[in-house]
Write a protein that holds these residues in place. Structure first.
Motif, PDB file in Angstrom:
ATOM      1  N   LEU A  29       0.892  -1.277  -0.020  1.00 53.14           N
ATOM      2  CA  LEU A  29       0.083   0.154  -0.057  1.00 53.14           C
ATOM      3  C   LEU A  29       0.883   1.185  -0.047  1.00 53.14           C
ATOM      4  CD1 LEU A  29      -2.789  -1.123   2.595  1.00 53.14           C
ATOM      5  CD2 LEU A  29      -2.807  -1.398   0.124  1.00 53.14           C
ATOM      6  N   THR A  30       0.939   1.928  -1.111  1.00 53.09           N
ATOM      7  CA  THR A  30       1.880   3.003  -1.265  1.00 53.09           C
ATOM      8  C   THR A  30       1.244   4.031  -2.503  1.00 53.09           C
ATOM      9  OG1 THR A  30       4.185   4.004  -1.199  1.00 53.09           O
ATOM     10  CG2 THR A  30       3.611   2.366  -2.655  1.00 53.09           C
TER      11      THR A  30
ATOM     12  N   ASP B 222      -2.487   1.948  -4.430  1.00 52.52           N
ATOM     13  CA  ASP B 222      -2.691   3.260  -3.829  1.00 52.52           C
ATOM     14  C   ASP B 222      -4.161   3.391  -3.372  1.00 52.52           C
ATOM     15  OD1 ASP B 222      -2.798   5.634  -2.652  1.00 52.52           O
ATOM     16  OD2 ASP B 222      -1.794   6.678  -4.445  1.00 52.52           O
ATOM     17  N   PRO B 223      -4.258   3.246  -2.054  1.00 51.58           N
ATOM     18  CA  PRO B 223      -5.822   3.578  -1.615  1.00 51.58           C
ATOM     19  C   PRO B 223      -6.494   4.774  -2.395  1.00 51.58           C
ATOM     20  CG  PRO B 223      -4.499   2.631   0.147  1.00 51.58           C
ATOM     21  CD  PRO B 223      -3.491   3.090  -0.998  1.00 51.58           C
TER      22      PRO B 223
ATOM     23  N   ILE C 176       0.986  -7.741   4.105  1.00 54.53           N
ATOM     24  CA  ILE C 176       0.626  -6.605   3.673  1.00 54.53           C
ATOM     25  C   ILE C 176       1.910  -5.460   4.068  1.00 54.53           C
ATOM     26  CG2 ILE C 176      -1.456  -4.554   3.757  1.00 54.53           C
ATOM     27  CD1 ILE C 176      -3.286  -6.804   4.502  1.00 54.53           C
TER      28      ILE C 176
ATOM     29  N   VAL D 270       2.125  -1.688   4.782  1.00 48.75           N
ATOM     30  CA  VAL D 270       1.788  -0.192   4.587  1.00 48.75           C
ATOM     31  C   VAL D 270       2.942   0.798   4.476  1.00 48.75           C
ATOM     32  CG1 VAL D 270       0.212   1.435   5.767  1.00 48.75           C
ATOM     33  CG2 VAL D 270       0.028  -0.899   5.904  1.00 48.75           C
TER      34      VAL D 270
ATOM     35  N   PRO E 237       0.827   4.937   1.755  1.00 54.18           N
ATOM     36  CA  PRO E 237      -0.688   5.111   1.118  1.00 54.18           C
ATOM     37  C   PRO E 237      -1.368   6.272   1.089  1.00 54.18           C
ATOM     38  CG  PRO E 237      -0.930   3.972   3.304  1.00 54.18           C
ATOM     39  CD  PRO E 237       0.390   4.051   3.179  1.00 54.18           C
TER      40      PRO E 237
ATOM     41  N   TYR F  59     -10.204  -1.043   4.421  1.00 52.37           N
ATOM     42  CA  TYR F  59      -9.295  -1.391   5.425  1.00 52.37           C
ATOM     43  C   TYR F  59     -10.089  -2.638   6.327  1.00 52.37           C
ATOM     44  CZ  TYR F  59      -5.687   1.694   4.748  1.00 52.37           C
ATOM     45  OH  TYR F  59      -4.569   2.279   3.882  1.00 52.37           O
TER      46      TYR F  59
END
Length: 312
Positions: free
Chosen positions: A6-7, A32-33, A70, A72, A75, A98
């Motif tokens: 997640l980035t 990327d969220p 995962i 993080v 993100p 999430y």
């Protein structure tokens, strides 16, 4: 089994780890969220006592049952890239995404719940004390009188941000600033203020903890240097051995905070004491690896690629 990173789209540090994972042949998805909804989509089904979930991005479809770990990293905020972004849409997408990821048995580096708590500097200082680190005397207050008494007692102190640089555009940086007892502390009443005894240092130490692996680097400080993040004085980061006492404290700190990754900053004084300043649960390591050659990205990749245990 897939690694989910997640980035944001531009993250050189993540690029280093992606290269390591690909070299190992480990399947990965970089997401990327901020792209949800829009370029990314998700679906989570809770039915008949079971859970299934899917996330698609960049033409890849990933099942939550096939998720190994995962990371993080950095993100974006959910729905930030939506056609009509709003606080409501961000909250909705964040809860959905999430919540789905929390429902998996994947390993986290780091779990957002642990990360949120670990970002809190006063909490960091207390955990550092419990872990056995040398911690400079610190005061967080809105009482001007308390601030003045603290400055009178320790004479040479610094004022720094409690929460870090604010998330604004353009970015605002708040460097640690050295002050003395003659300072007018009346404005302390307007907002929480963090004061700390100034540690005259001969070097800055950055220590990266990845699982049970430690990588430390040392950079000689300029005379009377306050904040090692600012100013260039010709010295580079060099590898340094981690004292056994520091290693024990790092492992205790990581255990108490439930972190898998941490970037510790220390001030080394003239007696070679490493004074704890902070632990950034998502801190950079790329510049340390590039200057010292230490295989930090490989360590992160190895942790992410490790098989899941029986309990997840």
């Amino acid at each position: 089994m897939t690694v989910l990173i997640l980035t944001c789209r531009q993250d050189v540090t993540a690029d280093l780890v992606v290269a390591e994972l690909r070299e190992r042949g480990v399947p990965l998805v970089r997401f990327d969220p901020a792209d949800l909804p829009g370029d990314a989509a998700m679906s989570a089904d809770f039915d008949r006592g079971d859970f299934t979930g899917y996330l698609s991005t960049g033409g890849r479809l990933m099942s939550m049952h096939g998720l190994r770990s995962i990371w993080v990293r950095r993100p974006g905020q959910p729905a930030a890239h939506a056609k009509e972004p709003s606080e409501w849409l961000t909250a909705e997408c964040g809860q959905a995404l999430y919540g789905m990821l929390y429902s998996t048995t994947a390993r986290w580096m780091n779990h957002p719940g642990a990360a949120t708590l670990a970002r809190c500097k006063p909490f960091q200082l207390r955990i550092a004390q419990r872990s056995g680190f040398a911690v400079p005397a610190t005061l967080v207050t809105t009482y001007p009188r308390a601030a003045h008494e603290f400055a009178t007692e320790f004479r040479d102190i610094v004022v720094k941000s409690t929460s870090g640089p604010p998330s604004v555009d353009p970015p605002v940086t708040l460097p640690t600033t050295r002050i003395g007892p003659e300072t007018d502390f009346s404005d302390v009443a307007a907002g929480t203020t963090l004061l700390q005894r100034f540690i005259p240092k001969q070097a800055d130490i950055r220590l990266i903890c990845v699982g049970d692996q430690l990588f430390a680097a040392r950079k000689v400080s300029a005379a009377d240097q306050v904040d090692g993040r600012f100013g260039h004085h010709g010295h580079l980061w060099e590898p340094v051995e981690v004292p056994d006492r520091i290693a024990r404290s790092v492992y205790e700190y990581m255990s108490l905070t439930n972190l898998a990754y941490g970037a510790f900053d220390f001030a080394e004084d003239e007696d070679d004491v490493w004074w704890f300043l902070e632990c950034n649960q998502g801190g950079q390591f790329g510049f340390i690896e590039l200057e010292t050659g230490q295989p930090i990205a490989a360590a992160v990749a190895a942790w992410l690629a490790a098989p899941r245990t029986a309990d997840g």
